[in-house]
Structures are given as C-alpha cells and as structure tokens.
Write a protein that holds these residues in place. Structure first.
Motif, PDB file in Angstrom:
ATOM      1  N   GLU A 119      -3.376   3.793   6.624  1.00 47.65           N
ATOM      2  CA  GLU A 119      -2.880   4.378   5.379  1.00 47.65           C
ATOM      3  C   GLU A 119      -3.877   5.403   4.830  1.00 47.65           C
ATOM      4  O   GLU A 119      -3.478   6.458   4.323  1.00 47.65           O
ATOM      5  N   LEU A 120      -5.155   5.101   4.946  1.00 49.97           N
ATOM      6  CA  LEU A 120      -6.176   6.027   4.466  1.00 49.97           C
ATOM      7  C   LEU A 120      -6.161   7.324   5.274  1.00 49.97           C
ATOM      8  O   LEU A 120      -6.349   8.417   4.721  1.00 49.97           O
ATOM      9  N   ARG A 121      -5.948   7.215   6.581  1.00 49.62           N
ATOM     10  CA  ARG A 121      -5.858   8.420   7.408  1.00 49.62           C
ATOM     11  C   ARG A 121      -4.710   9.307   6.938  1.00 49.62           C
ATOM     12  O   ARG A 121      -4.831  10.538   6.890  1.00 49.62           O
ATOM     13  N   LYS A 122      -3.584   8.689   6.622  1.00 46.23           N
ATOM     14  CA  LYS A 122      -2.426   9.448   6.135  1.00 46.23           C
ATOM     15  C   LYS A 122      -2.764  10.174   4.835  1.00 46.23           C
ATOM     16  O   LYS A 122      -2.414  11.348   4.645  1.00 46.23           O
ATOM     17  N   ILE A 123      -3.434   9.456   3.932  1.00 48.64           N
ATOM     18  CA  ILE A 123      -3.779  10.050   2.645  1.00 48.64           C
ATOM     19  C   ILE A 123      -4.728  11.230   2.838  1.00 48.64           C
ATOM     20  O   ILE A 123      -4.537  12.324   2.280  1.00 48.64           O
ATOM     21  N   ARG A 124      -5.776  11.021   3.633  1.00 45.95           N
ATOM     22  CA  ARG A 124      -6.762  12.082   3.823  1.00 45.95           C
ATOM     23  C   ARG A 124      -6.188  13.278   4.563  1.00 45.95           C
ATOM     24  O   ARG A 124      -6.548  14.437   4.285  1.00 45.95           O
ATOM     25  N   MET A 147       0.830  -1.212   0.000  1.00 41.49           N
ATOM     26  CA  MET A 147       0.000   0.000   0.000  1.00 41.49           C
ATOM     27  C   MET A 147       0.861   1.257   0.000  1.00 41.49           C
ATOM     28  O   MET A 147       0.570   2.229  -0.714  1.00 41.49           O
ATOM     29  N   SER A 148       1.913   1.242   0.793  1.00 40.23           N
ATOM     30  CA  SER A 148       2.818   2.390   0.830  1.00 40.23           C
ATOM     31  C   SER A 148       3.483   2.592  -0.530  1.00 40.23           C
ATOM     32  O   SER A 148       3.590   3.729  -1.023  1.00 40.23           O
ATOM     33  N   ALA A 149       3.921   1.503  -1.148  1.00 42.76           N
ATOM     34  CA  ALA A 149       4.545   1.596  -2.471  1.00 42.76           C
ATOM     35  C   ALA A 149       3.541   2.066  -3.516  1.00 42.76           C
ATOM     36  O   ALA A 149       3.872   2.854  -4.412  1.00 42.76           O
ATOM     37  N   LEU A 150       2.305   1.585  -3.399  1.00 44.31           N
ATOM     38  CA  LEU A 150       1.278   1.982  -4.369  1.00 44.31           C
ATOM     39  C   LEU A 150       1.022   3.487  -4.312  1.00 44.31           C
ATOM     40  O   LEU A 150       0.822   4.130  -5.352  1.00 44.31           O
ATOM     41  N   ARG A 151       1.020   4.050  -3.124  1.00 43.69           N
ATOM     42  CA  ARG A 151       0.852   5.504  -2.988  1.00 43.69           C
ATOM     43  C   ARG A 151       1.949   6.249  -3.728  1.00 43.69           C
ATOM     44  O   ARG A 151       1.695   7.278  -4.370  1.00 43.69           O
ATOM     45  N   LEU A 211      -6.080   5.938  -3.437  1.00 40.53           N
ATOM     46  CA  LEU A 211      -7.114   5.956  -2.396  1.00 40.53           C
ATOM     47  C   LEU A 211      -8.195   4.882  -2.575  1.00 40.53           C
ATOM     48  O   LEU A 211      -8.450   4.108  -1.641  1.00 40.53           O
ATOM     49  N   PRO A 212      -8.860   4.771  -3.732  1.00 39.55           N
ATOM     50  CA  PRO A 212      -9.935   3.775  -3.827  1.00 39.55           C
ATOM     51  C   PRO A 212      -9.450   2.335  -3.697  1.00 39.55           C
ATOM     52  O   PRO A 212     -10.187   1.475  -3.192  1.00 39.55           O
ATOM     53  N   TYR A 213      -8.246   2.083  -4.120  1.00 39.30           N
ATOM     54  CA  TYR A 213      -7.707   0.721  -3.995  1.00 39.30           C
ATOM     55  C   TYR A 213      -7.471   0.364  -2.528  1.00 39.30           C
ATOM     56  O   TYR A 213      -7.735  -0.766  -2.098  1.00 39.30           O
ATOM     57  N   ILE A 214      -6.975   1.324  -1.762  1.00 38.85           N
ATOM     58  CA  ILE A 214      -6.732   1.070  -0.347  1.00 38.85           C
ATOM     59  C   ILE A 214      -8.054   1.006   0.415  1.00 38.85           C
ATOM     60  O   ILE A 214      -8.192   0.231   1.371  1.00 38.85           O
ATOM     61  N   GLU A 215      -9.040   1.789  -0.022  1.00 39.16           N
ATOM     62  CA  GLU A 215     -10.371   1.676   0.569  1.00 39.16           C
ATOM     63  C   GLU A 215     -10.936   0.268   0.360  1.00 39.16           C
ATOM     64  O   GLU A 215     -11.610  -0.279   1.244  1.00 39.16           O
ATOM     65  N   ASP A 216     -10.637  -0.313  -0.791  1.00 42.60           N
ATOM     66  CA  ASP A 216     -11.100  -1.676  -1.078  1.00 42.60           C
ATOM     67  C   ASP A 216     -10.438  -2.677  -0.138  1.00 42.60           C
ATOM     68  O   ASP A 216     -11.077  -3.628   0.327  1.00 42.60           O
ATOM     69  N   VAL A 217      -9.168  -2.458   0.173  1.00 42.95           N
ATOM     70  CA  VAL A 217      -8.480  -3.325   1.136  1.00 42.95           C
ATOM     71  C   VAL A 217      -9.146  -3.212   2.502  1.00 42.95           C
ATOM     72  O   VAL A 217      -9.390  -4.216   3.185  1.00 42.95           O
TER      73      VAL A 217
END
Length: 208
Positions: free
Chosen positions: A198-203, A163-167, A176-182
C-alpha cells in the motif's frame, strides 16, 4: 454439485411471483462479451429473496441470494435481512459469510453506518468483514468511520481493506504515516507485507 430441494422450492416461489428467468437463479455473468446475459430478473425477485433469506439452510443458495442482492438498487430494503443473515452465518461459515458481507456492504447507507461499524469491529466475523470494511470508504463524513478504520488497519483479517478505505477517507498523504505504522508494527507478517505494498502505491502516486 446438484441443487438441493431448497433451490427448487425457491424457484417455484419466484415463478409464482411472476419473476422471469428463475432457472438462472444463482448464475452470475461478469462479461456478456463471453457469456450470454442472465435472464433472471433480480429486481423483481428481490422481495421473494428477502423473505426467503432468513429460513434458508443451503449455504450455496444463501451465497447466491446474497449475490443477487448486492446491487445498489437493493438499498436500503435489503440491509436488515442481510445484516441478520450475516450475523447468523459469518461466525461459522467464512465463505457464506463473506458473500453476505459483500452484499451487506453494498446495501449499506449513511443511516446505517453505526451498524456497519459494529459489524466491522466484531472479530468473531473474521474475514467475512472485509467488504463491509471496504464499504466504510463511502461514508467518509460519518464521525465513526475514521476511528474505526484506524483501529482496523491493525486487524490481520481486514487490514488490507481498511488501509485501502483509509486512503480514500483521509487522502493518500494523511493516510501515509498510519500505514507506515502498520508496516513497522507487523513487520514479517502478511499484514506488514500488505502495508508495504500500500505504501508503494501511495509513494508512486505522489511522484506522478
């Protein structure tokens, strides 16, 4: 734990090759402000370490050798020996495999992305794959990387690193939507909780 005979034999090989600081083989200093810098000449030692790696049987020594080879200047010479050692150790020794994987990720280059992806997709290597997965972020232009990471974000052993690499590969908004799916798919599990963080970090980054 006392060093095995293999340690002393390797130190002797290094001394014969004229490498400085051989008594500090396996000593790593994270902050020279608190500890004296290591005198072990890692660059000069690299040919000896690479030649010795395939025959070593002491797991702690293998991990130490990997630590000395996890430097950017070891690219690309260290990649093949580290890959062979990783494939040998990772299925049966998680700790040693993780250290080899860390060095392997550092030693990887764009020309070897396919090999790194193969390692990352092989579940038999377990959590030893974490740092090779993280290293995929360095190769965002390679066509194999995006589909590999999209699969690996659902792998409990390496999902956080994926997830970190994907970002880094896609950018926060696209990831974001891919990690939401996880988060949805793995609700109530450690992987789901990691996705939430990870989503908290993104938002948070989007609000800044």
């Amino acid at each position: 734990m006392p060093d095995s005979e293999e340690w002393e034999a390797l130190r002797q090989e290094l001394e014969r090759a004229g490498v400085a600081g051989t008594q500090e083989l396996g000593r790593f200093v994270s902050s020279v402000g608190f500890f004296g810098a290591s005198q072990f000449d890692e660059r000069a030692a690299m040919p000896v370490l690479l030649a010795a790696l395939p025959r070593l049987t002491d797991a702690r020594l293998v991990s130490s050798v990997a630590g000395h080879l996890r430097r950017p200047w070891a690219r690309p010479q260290a990649f093949d020996p580290l890959l062979s050692a990783f494939r040998k150790w990772a299925p049966s020794d998680t700790t040693t495999g993780w250290h080899l994987g860390d060095a392997l990720g550092s030693a990887s280059t764009i020309n070897r992305v396919a090999d790194v992806v193969d390692v990352c997709r092989n579940e038999a290597f377990g959590i030893a794959r974490q740092m090779p997965v993280a290293a995929l972020a360095r190769f965002k232009k390679a066509p194999e990387v995006r589909p590999a990471l999209l699969a690996l974000i659902h792998d409990a052993d390496v999902g956080l690193h994926a997830m970190s690499a994907l970002r880094r590969v896609l950018g926060a908004a696209e990831a974001l939507p891919y990690i939401e799916d996880v988060e949805r798919a793995h609700e109530g599990t450690q992987l789901g909780a990691q996705a939430t963080r990870e989503l908290r970090k993104i938002r948070k980054s989007e609000k800044q």
